[in-house]
Design an enzyme around this catalytic site. Structure first.
Site, short mmCIF file in Angstrom:
data_model
loop_
_atom_site.label_atom_id
_atom_site.label_comp_id
_atom_site.label_asym_id
_atom_site.label_seq_id
_atom_site.Cartn_x
_atom_site.Cartn_y
_atom_site.Cartn_z
N MET A 23 -6.71 1.58 33.32
CA MET A 23 -5.89 2.73 32.91
C MET A 23 -4.50 2.23 32.58
SD MET A 23 -5.62 5.92 32.20
CE MET A 23 -4.08 6.58 31.55
N GLU A 24 -4.05 2.67 31.40
CA GLU A 24 -2.88 2.06 30.76
C GLU A 24 -1.55 2.64 31.19
OE1 GLU A 24 -5.15 4.12 29.33
OE2 GLU A 24 -4.21 5.48 27.89
N GLU A 71 -6.21 -2.19 27.26
CA GLU A 71 -5.15 -1.53 28.04
C GLU A 71 -3.77 -1.94 27.53
OE1 GLU A 71 -6.17 0.83 29.66
OE2 GLU A 71 -8.27 0.27 29.94
N GLU A 80 -7.66 6.02 22.16
CA GLU A 80 -8.79 5.19 22.58
C GLU A 80 -9.33 4.35 21.41
OE1 GLU A 80 -9.19 4.57 25.52
OE2 GLU A 80 -7.91 6.21 26.19
ZN LIG Z 1 -8.21 3.41 26.85
#
Ligand SMILES: [Zn+2]
Length: 828
Positions: free
Chosen positions: A261-262, A295, A317
């Protein structure tokens, strides 16, 4: 003021975005060591208000007692707290600058509190479960965080630490102010972690982890830092924008819900995705590089420029995946990247787009509370295919320039898909809006066919059919491999109408033609097992494309599963390319368990076990050995085959070149307990005794009842999942659910299907974004009986007004089962 309603409605988000600006949070949280002690917090929210004529809603999804005090501009306020909002009356507010101070008890839902550590996961709208906030992506804000934690704990958040103050058993960490970021990207992690700091390419980064196997950390750590550094370099040079935030650190978290998770400046990863076992396969190495590049790419695509609303969540995404694919190429010069892209995207995209529940890439979203349901393979796997088509259409350089313009123009702000399409549209003659409508705004894929020549001397035609009957056309360029008298030619032609004659490329009746030979085309392409006769003449990517096309044909009842299985076994026994081998083994496993009849499976088992075992022993590459080994772990069925795996697990038998870690041993013990029920308790107890890592022990203790040979124990475990608390660690739940629904146990597990469907609506509310979909997929994956199919049909038939998106998720998850049922009925 918009109507007071739970969640964050689009209407509320628009209203607030219209009047609020310059939002800033000063947040203080006191985190106790004991899990059952509440977390006390205070937040000071300041902002400019353009219109003070209406009450203001602050999002906070918590019980009524969680709000302790509210002051507005220094005065105690008469606020209301209902429907997940703290409502500040208009007369307490002023035009211009306002300050609201709130004392509260933080909700645990998104704080992931574990013994010895906790971490936040606020995407898409869960910051509001922890503290009062304007929880919408287009109200970007600065955050100043102060965390008070047990003295020996380490902390990591979006910004660097500014100061640390010791006060006995606790330590107060004050972080610097963040840049303007969306609330879903705000994050921190705290707990008993090891920290490793490295300087790579002039950048200092810190990694937190809880791995107790020092050798494992040692053999991975340099690569992990190097991959981050090279990903940042790549993204900087592609976007023309320097890394936009103060620092980049990352935390490796056991049983993290996603691959990564970025969070701005503080990426969280699932530890097992980065800390690889000894002798990892090329697929695992590539996957890790992709995850890190994905990420890291988000720091630009998603964090610097963010969607206005979560209907465009796919956009961040797709760019992260798209950029990741570009970024890892330099690090893997030996890998065929066309092949890797094919393997990574097409089979998974088709797993949704072939179903009756397929969804469009871009989906409308009325309330952020439903945002979790937008996620899935269409966003992660189909959208990058679409984006590559778009790049081809626009041209690589013009495409990159458009992205640079988009990032520069909307930096530290928000943008939507139509705004990007506008920028792209100005750079091309094609009608991108019409193109986008087919690819982005509607679901599904075309079905292709080669129509025979209408008359002698005339060419055959490519037929493109819209399975939804809407007459849509997905314009694309297709490749063909033409075999005639031992001669092979490769040609391409565009398919931009329902029927396109293949004039001028010399295909005549009697030729063997592989459609979509290079695998770039998107849709269902007919293939025959006899096409595999060309195998040795095909490039690796063509072999993979043929396997994918064959599998799609198989599921459409165009190929016999027994013939396909035999052919795959032959390929698996001698394939040298690990990416092609991985596809072949994956298909082998699926067909073995779900598409062969019980008798066919019994009679194939001994032979396929021997084939794979021999191939594993003879293959000199450690990565290939691992692929074979885990395929064997899955399909070993005969007493000889299963006991051989037991001997490997118990270390009576060593396989040269294959190292097994603690995680590997747990995975082995899990399958062995299911396949050797009379020894299950002994195996689980022995594995528990030899498991050193405390996180692994907790995990094994959790899943143990799902491995029990005693059906009553398994039933009780399944029943316990109805309680939200028992679903807290989602990867464990999915692992246990997979054991309950193991192919050898589907007859007993059928009774779990209906209660699992009943729970989905609740899980959608309580679970993290991927959980409802995965819950459904794992539950249905191995079933094939008519009764199981009926459970789904009856459930949906009885609920004509059921939530459309959940219905679609159920249809997606049940699709393999429905097809298996139909195919087995045909074959028998
Ligand atoms: Zn992503």
């Amino acid at each position: 003021m918009p109507d007071l309603a739970p969640g964050v409605s689009l209407e509320l988000a628009r209203q607030r975005a219209g009047v609020l600006s310059a939002v800033a949070y000063r947040l203080e949280l006191a985190i106790p060591e004991a899990l059952d002690n509440e977390i006390q917090g205070s937040v000071l929210i300041s902002f400019e208000l353009a219109d003070a004529g209406a009450p203001l809603q602050i999002d906070f999804r918590a019980p009524p007692t969680a709000v302790r005090a509210v002051t507005v501009n220094g005065d105690e306020a008469t606020y209301r707290f209902e429907s997940e909002h703290i409502v500040i009356p208009a007369d307490a507010l002023a035009r211009g600058r306002n300050e609201i101070a709130i004392d509260f008890v933080a909700g645990d839902a998104a704080l992931n509190r574990n013994p010895g550590y906790l971490y936040t996961l606020f995407v898409p709208d869960r910051a509001r479960t922890a503290f009062p906030v304007f929880d919408q992506p287009d109200l970007k804000a600065t955050f100043e965080l102060t965390l008070s934690v047990p003295a020996e704990w380490r902390v990591l958040a979006n910004a660097p630490v500014e100061s640390v103050i010791d006060s006995g058993t606790t330590r107060v960490h004050r972080f610097q102010r963040t840049e303007r970021i969306s609330p879903y990207l705000f994050a921190f992690v705290a707990g008993e972690f090891e920290a490793i700091t490295r300087e790579v390419g002039g950048r200092t980064m810190t990694m937190l982890h809880r791995e107790t196997d020092a050798a494992k950390v040692e053999r991975n750590v340099e690569a992990i830092f190097a991959l981050h550094a090279s990903a940042i370099d790549f993204h900087e040079s592609y976007t023309g924008i320097e890394y936009p935030f103060q620092k980049l650190d990352f935390a490796l978290i056991p049983a993290f819900q996603y691959g990564g998770m970025e969070h701005v400046g503080a990426i969280f990863y699932r530890a097992s995705g980065l800390l690889l076992e000894a002798a990892p396969s090329q697929v695992e190495l590539l996957q890790r590089a992709r995850t890190i590049a994905h990420e890291t790419a988000h720091m630009w695509f998603g964090d610097l420029v963010t969607m206005r609303w979560f209907d465009d969540v796919w956009l961040k995404e797709v760019f992260a995946n798209f950029m990741a694919a570009k970024a890892v190429n330099p690090s893997f010069p030996d890998i065929d990247h066309e092949l890797a892209f094919l393997a990574d995207h097409y089979p998974t995209a088709y797993s949704v787009d072939r179903t009756a529940g397929a969804n469009a890439i871009r989906q409308p979203l009325a309330n952020l509370a439903e945002a979790g349901q937008l996620y899935g393979p269409i966003i992660y796997n189909k959208a990058p295919i679409m984006m590559r088509e778009l790049e081809t259409l626009v041209g690589e350089e013009r495409f990159r320039d458009a992205l640079r313009e988009y990032l520069a123009r909307f930096a530290f702000g928000n943008a939507s898909w139509p705004e990007l399409i506008d920028i792209l549209d100005r750079r091309t003659d094609s009608d991108l809006r019409a193109w986008s409508e087919v690819w982005v705004d509607t679901p599904g894929r075309p079905e292709f066919e080669l129509a025979p020549a209408p008359a002698a001397g005339e060419p055959p035609a490519v037929v493109q059919r819209d399975p939804a009957g809407l007459g849509r056309v997905w314009p694309q360029t297709l490749s063909f491999l033409v075999a005639r008298d031992g001669e092979i030619r490769r040609v391409s032609a565009s398919s931009d109408a329902a029927e396109t004659p293949l004039a001028g490329i010399g295909i005549v009746a009697g030729d063997t033609v592989l459609m979509n030979a290079d695998g770039r085309g998107y849709g269902a392409f007919p293939a025959r097992v006899s096409d595999l006769a060309l195998w040795d003449s095909l490039a690796d990517v063509e072999q993979a494309a043929l396997l994918v096309n064959l599998y799609e044909s198989l599921l459409a009842a165009g190929v016999n599963p027994r013939e396909m299985f035999l052919a795959l076994e032959n390929i698996a026994s001698r394939e040298a390319n690990q990416l092609v081998l991985a596809i072949a083994l994956d298909q082998t496993r699926r067909i073995f368990w779900t598409l062969l009849s019980g008798d066919d499976r019994e009679s194939a088992a001994a032979r396929v076990e021997e084939t794979l075992w021999r191939a594993m022993i003879e293959n000199p590459e450690g990565g290939a050995k691992r692929l074979y080994f885990w395929a064997l772990d899955d399909i070993a069925l005969t007493p000889t085959g299963v006991l051989r795996m037991h001997a490997v697990w118990s270390r009576e038998l060593a396989i040269e070149g294959l190292g097994l870690s603690e995680e590997d041993d747990i995975a082995l013990a899990r399958t062995l307990a299911i396949k050797l029920p009379e020894r299950a308790n002994e195996i689980v107890a022995a594995q528990l005794a030899r498991t050193a890592n405390p996180d692994n022990r907790r995990r094994l203790e959790f899943i143990a009842p799902s491995l029990s040979p005693d059906e009553a124990v398994r039933d009780a475990f399944f029943a316990s999942l109805a309680d939200e608390e028992n679903r807290a660690v989602e990867p464990w739940v999915l692992e246990a659910l997979g054991s309950l629904h193991h192919p050898l146990r589907v007859a007993h597990a059928e009774q779990y299907l209906r209660p699992s469907l009943d729970l989905v609506e609740e899980i959608r509310v309580t679970g993290d974004i991927f959980f409802p979909e995965r819950w459904l997929r794992v539950s249905f994956a191995n079933h094939h009986s008519a009764a199981a199919v009926r459970v789904v049909q009856d459930f949906l038939d009885a609920r004509p007004d059921y939530d459309a998106r959940l219905r679609a998720k159920i249809l997606q998850a049940a699709d393999p089962m429905i097809r298996a049922n139909a195919l087995l009925a045909v074959v028998e």
